[in-house]
Design a protein around this motif. Structure first.
Motif, PDB file in Angstrom:
ATOM      1  N   UNK A 186       0.828  -1.209   0.000  1.00  0.00           N
ATOM      2  CA  UNK A 186       0.000   0.000   0.000  1.00  0.00           C
ATOM      3  C   UNK A 186       0.868   1.266   0.000  1.00  0.00           C
ATOM      4  N   UNK A 187       1.922   1.278   0.794  1.00  0.00           N
ATOM      5  CA  UNK A 187       2.837   2.416   0.888  1.00  0.00           C
ATOM      6  C   UNK A 187       3.834   2.329  -0.261  1.00  0.00           C
ATOM      7  N   UNK A 188       3.576   3.059  -1.330  1.00  0.00           N
ATOM      8  CA  UNK A 188       4.463   3.035  -2.499  1.00  0.00           C
ATOM      9  C   UNK A 188       5.619   4.023  -2.347  1.00  0.00           C
ATOM     10  N   UNK A 189       5.601   4.843  -1.297  1.00  0.00           N
ATOM     11  CA  UNK A 189       6.664   5.823  -1.087  1.00  0.00           C
ATOM     12  C   UNK A 189       7.834   5.291  -0.276  1.00  0.00           C
ATOM     13  N   UNK A 190       7.744   4.047   0.166  1.00  0.00           N
ATOM     14  CA  UNK A 190       8.776   3.472   1.045  1.00  0.00           C
ATOM     15  C   UNK A 190      10.177   3.536   0.424  1.00  0.00           C
ATOM     16  N   UNK A 191      10.312   3.115  -0.828  1.00  0.00           N
ATOM     17  CA  UNK A 191      11.625   3.125  -1.478  1.00  0.00           C
ATOM     18  C   UNK A 191      12.129   4.544  -1.724  1.00  0.00           C
TER      19      UNK A 191
ATOM     20  N   UNK B 109      16.584   9.131   2.721  1.00  0.00           N
ATOM     21  CA  UNK B 109      17.334   8.944   3.974  1.00  0.00           C
ATOM     22  C   UNK B 109      18.789   8.586   3.706  1.00  0.00           C
ATOM     23  N   UNK B 110      19.045   7.702   2.735  1.00  0.00           N
ATOM     24  CA  UNK B 110      20.422   7.327   2.412  1.00  0.00           C
ATOM     25  C   UNK B 110      21.207   8.518   1.874  1.00  0.00           C
ATOM     26  N   UNK B 111      20.571   9.304   1.037  1.00  0.00           N
ATOM     27  CA  UNK B 111      21.222  10.506   0.499  1.00  0.00           C
ATOM     28  C   UNK B 111      21.554  11.486   1.622  1.00  0.00           C
TER      29      UNK B 111
END
Length: 198
Positions: free
Chosen positions: A72-77, A83-85
């Motif tokens: 459902x949460x397509x923004x996870x990636x 966050x990594x950046x």
């Protein structure tokens, strides 16, 4: 990224240099009393689809709700990439999750001093917009981007320490809160600058 003080050609300070104003207020009102104020931010944004011309459509990237996870949460990636950046830039996110609105996301940060927190927030918004754009999306930080859906918040967490010890309790907490309430009108002009903020 580059952060700097704004000066005139004769090397004198510009009165409207906001970073200098912030440093001066911290030095005058906080450090002069032996206090350390730490700030952490929680900044929400919507991920919106783009049309064939690359313009925001107002359509959310997903229909997930508060704390939903994939699929459902397509923004996870996208949040993970943000966050990594940020970590590579020396900015340490604490948490990341889907918020209540469809396509709405939030990333929270570890506390830091006032100037660093302000600089990090500006960098964060730039990184979010860049990563969203690379993903074919538009990141919207506006207070109320989607009618009938939850608005975006920018939550500011404050802590106060003296001699390395948290003093946000009892009389000190009451005085700190009273100071904020005393300046609430002035703060509102900066923190809620448009009608959608209300």
């Amino acid at each position: 990224r580059l952060f700097c003080d704004v000066k005139r050609a004769d090397d004198s300070s510009l009165p409207a240099d906001t970073r200098k104003i912030l440093r001066r207020m911290v030095a005058r009102d906080v450090r002069s009393q032996g206090l350390v104020c730490r700030i952490g931010s929680e900044c929400e944004f919507y991920l919106l689809k783009l049309d064939e011309n690359g313009e925001p459509t107002g359509q959310p990237f997903d229909r997930a709700g508060y704390m939903d996870v994939a699929p459902q949460d397509r923004g996870e990636n996208i949040r993970r990439e943000i966050c990594l950046c940020l970590e590579q830039m020396g900015i340490l996110p604490e948490t990341s999750h889907h918020e209540a609105g469809p396509g709405q996301n939030e990333i929270d940060f570890q506390v830091s001093d006032a100037v660093t927190a302000a600089d990090n927030l500006i960098t964060y918004q730039s990184v979010v917009r860049t990563v969203a754009d690379r993903s074919g999306l538009y990141a919207d930080f506006a207070p109320k981007p989607l009618k009938g859906q939850p608005g975006n918040g920018l939550h500011i967490n404050l802590s106060l320490a003296k001699g390395g010890e948290n003093i946000m309790q009892g009389e000190a907490l009451s005085a700190f809160a009273a100071g904020i309430m005393n300046r609430l009108c002035e703060m509102t002009a900066f923190l809620n600058p448009c009608p959608e903020s209300y």
